[in-house]
Structure formats: structure tokens, C-alpha cells
Scaffold this active site. Structure first.
Site, PDB file in Angstrom:
ATOM      1  N   VAL A  56      19.390 -11.171  18.895  1.00 35.13           N
ATOM      2  CA  VAL A  56      20.503 -10.336  19.348  1.00 35.13           C
ATOM      3  C   VAL A  56      20.624  -9.090  18.475  1.00 35.13           C
ATOM      4  O   VAL A  56      20.789  -7.976  18.980  1.00 35.13           O
ATOM      5  CB  VAL A  56      21.824 -11.124  19.362  1.00 35.13           C
ATOM      6  CG1 VAL A  56      22.980 -10.229  19.784  1.00 35.13           C
ATOM      7  CG2 VAL A  56      21.712 -12.307  20.314  1.00 35.13           C
ATOM      8  N   TYR A  57      20.507  -9.257  17.169  1.00 33.24           N
ATOM      9  CA  TYR A  57      20.625  -8.108  16.272  1.00 33.24           C
ATOM     10  C   TYR A  57      19.536  -7.082  16.571  1.00 33.24           C
ATOM     11  O   TYR A  57      19.824  -5.885  16.751  1.00 33.24           O
ATOM     12  CB  TYR A  57      20.534  -8.566  14.811  1.00 33.24           C
ATOM     13  CG  TYR A  57      20.761  -7.433  13.837  1.00 33.24           C
ATOM     14  CD1 TYR A  57      22.048  -7.045  13.483  1.00 33.24           C
ATOM     15  CD2 TYR A  57      19.688  -6.734  13.299  1.00 33.24           C
ATOM     16  CE1 TYR A  57      22.265  -5.993  12.615  1.00 33.24           C
ATOM     17  CE2 TYR A  57      19.891  -5.674  12.428  1.00 33.24           C
ATOM     18  CZ  TYR A  57      21.177  -5.316  12.090  1.00 33.24           C
ATOM     19  OH  TYR A  57      21.384  -4.257  11.240  1.00 33.24           O
TER      20      TYR A  57
END
Length: 258
Positions: free
Chosen positions: A151-152
Site C-alpha cells: 500500500v505504501y
């Protein structure tokens, strides 16, 4: 009237370095972060600069709306979308609340603040939007064992693509969009995550800011302060465009039954 910049995530790290550099360059500042006491300390350290403090949490719709209102109502010369959160986890291990916070801070907030500031910049025919991403934006093909942070990294890739596309959309308007992609930077960002990177050689936040502002002067829409060979990035972008141009309405032969 001095130029005016709004910097998010200004209480520490790259955001603070942006605020300090822009103050030296003669800008008035609007500094944004969650921690008011840190913002006030930064403002006090810049006595020659007019500084407005805005305490807001960009992981919430209310915080985003508060800062967007400021962006829409002030004649900003520069917007620096720097705020971030360090949720480095595999997606299966990432709590829903942290996933939501990460997407709000790194995707929703920059999009909405940029949307809010654009009408004024376009009307004035001038302005610069700087988005802070990172080299993890280019790490998608890396093994999961090496970089378990889907996600990052995905939010950073979004930032790069959004910045490049918006840069093209605004060509000829006098409004410039730039994204800076540092590698590992010597700030408290990783310490918040419980990561000790003190043994690793890291770039200073000041060098990241100097690289970003120099990249803008060079006409780069994407700057990578730690990459010496600019050709590496040009090859990446050329390959992306080649793949985009290489599509066809016909199913590729490798997907057809023999």
C-alpha cells in the site's frame, strides 16, 4: 508582496526542510501538520518570515477540508504536498485503520489540496505544486521478501503518475507540477515505525529539498535526488509509453489457446 508557500507535514523532516529553505528564499509560509506545538516552534525559529500555523490531521476528511479551504482562499505561489505516514507492512498485516490513514494522507489529501489550489493559480497564470513521493514508487517488481509494503509503495506510484499527468494537463498555463522521489532520508520518519536505520547511509532532508528545487529549475517533472544517471529514469518513462502505445484491440497471441 512576497511569494507564499503552503507546506504540509512541516513539523519535521523533509517538510521542515522545505519550510526553512523557502523562508531563506523569501517566501511567506503556511505550515501544516498535526502537532501545533512543533509548528509553533518552527514559526518561532523563523522570525524574519511571516508564518501562519494550521494544525490539521490530513488522515481525516475534516482535516483535508480545513487545509483545502486555506488553499482555495490564499494566493499561493507554491503548494508542497509532503505529509506522510510510515506504515511499512505487508497488506495482509496492515490494519484497516492504518491502510485508510495511509491512503487519505498520501492520495486523497494531495489530490484535494491540489484541486483546491489550482483555480487560483490558473487565474494568476503562475504557481508550482510539489509532491513528495519516493523511490519506492519504482519498486513494484521487487521481491515481496525485500519490500513488503504494497500500500505504501502504491501510494507513491500514484503520486508519480498523478504528477506527471497533471504536469502535461497544465502545459502552457504557467502552473508547474513536480514530484520529488528521494530514497532513504535521515529523518524521524522511520523511527516512528520502530525502524533503526542509523547504520545506513542516508540523504539529508536539506539535500532532498535542494534537489527538488533544482529539478524544477531544470524543467524536470520528476526529480530523483539520489540517482546520478538521469538516463535510468528516462528509460523507465520511455518503456512505459512504449507499452502504452503497443496495445491493440486484439488479444495478444500469448493469451490465445493454441
Amino acid at each position: 508582496m512576497p511569494p507564499l508557500a503552503l507546506v504540509t507535514g512541516a513539523s519535521s523532516g523533509i517538510g521542515r526542510a522545505f519550510a526553512e529553505r523557502l523562508a531563506r528564499d523569501g517566501y511567506d509560509l503556511i505550515i501544516v501538520a498535526r502537532r501545533r506545538e512543533r509548528l509553533e516552534a518552527l514559526a518561532a525559529s523563523l522570525p524574519a518570515t511571516e508564518v501562519q500555523v494550521v494544525a490539521a490531521d490530513l488522515s481525516t476528511d475534516e482535516g483535508i477540508d480545513t487545509v483545502a479551504e486555506v488553499c482555495a482562499g490564499r494566493p499561493l505561489t507554491m503548494l508542497v504536498n509532503n505529509a506522510g505516514v510510515a506504515h511499512y507492512m505487508a497488506l495482509a498485516e496492515l490494519p484497516a485503520a492504518k491502510a485508510r490513514e495511509l491512503v487519505h494522507v498520501k492520495v486523497v489529501a494531495p489530490a484535494m489540496l491540489t484541486r483546491a489550489v489550482l483555480p487560483g493559480m490558473l487565474a494568476r497564470g503562475a504557481g508550482t505544486i510539489v509532491n513528495v513521493a519516493g523511490m519506492l514508487a519504482f519498486s513494484g517488481p521487487a521481491p515481496a521478501s525485500q519490500l513488503p509494503r504494497a500500500v505504501y509503495a502504491g501510494t507513491l506510484a500514484h503520486t508519480v503518475t498523478m504528477s506527471q499527468t497533471l504536469h502535461s494537463e497544465l502545459a502552457g498555463t504557467g502552473v508547474n507540477v513536480h514530484v520529488v522521489c528521494p530514497g532513504i532520508v535521515a529523518t524521524e520518519f522511520h523511527e516512528v515505525q520502530g525502524m533503526d536505520l542509523s547504520a545506513i547511509d542516508r540523504m539529508s532532508a536539506r539535500d532532498v529539498v535542494d534537489g527538488a528545487l533544482a529539478g524544477i529549475e531544470l524543467g524536470e517533472s520528476v526529480s530523483t535526488p539520489g540517482v546520478e544517471d538521469r538516463g535510468l529514469l528516462e528509460n523507465v518513462f520511455a518503456a512505459q509509453l512504449a507499452a502504452f502505445a503497443g496495445q491493440s484491440p486484439r488479444l495478444a497471441s500469448r493469451y490465445r489457446a493454441s
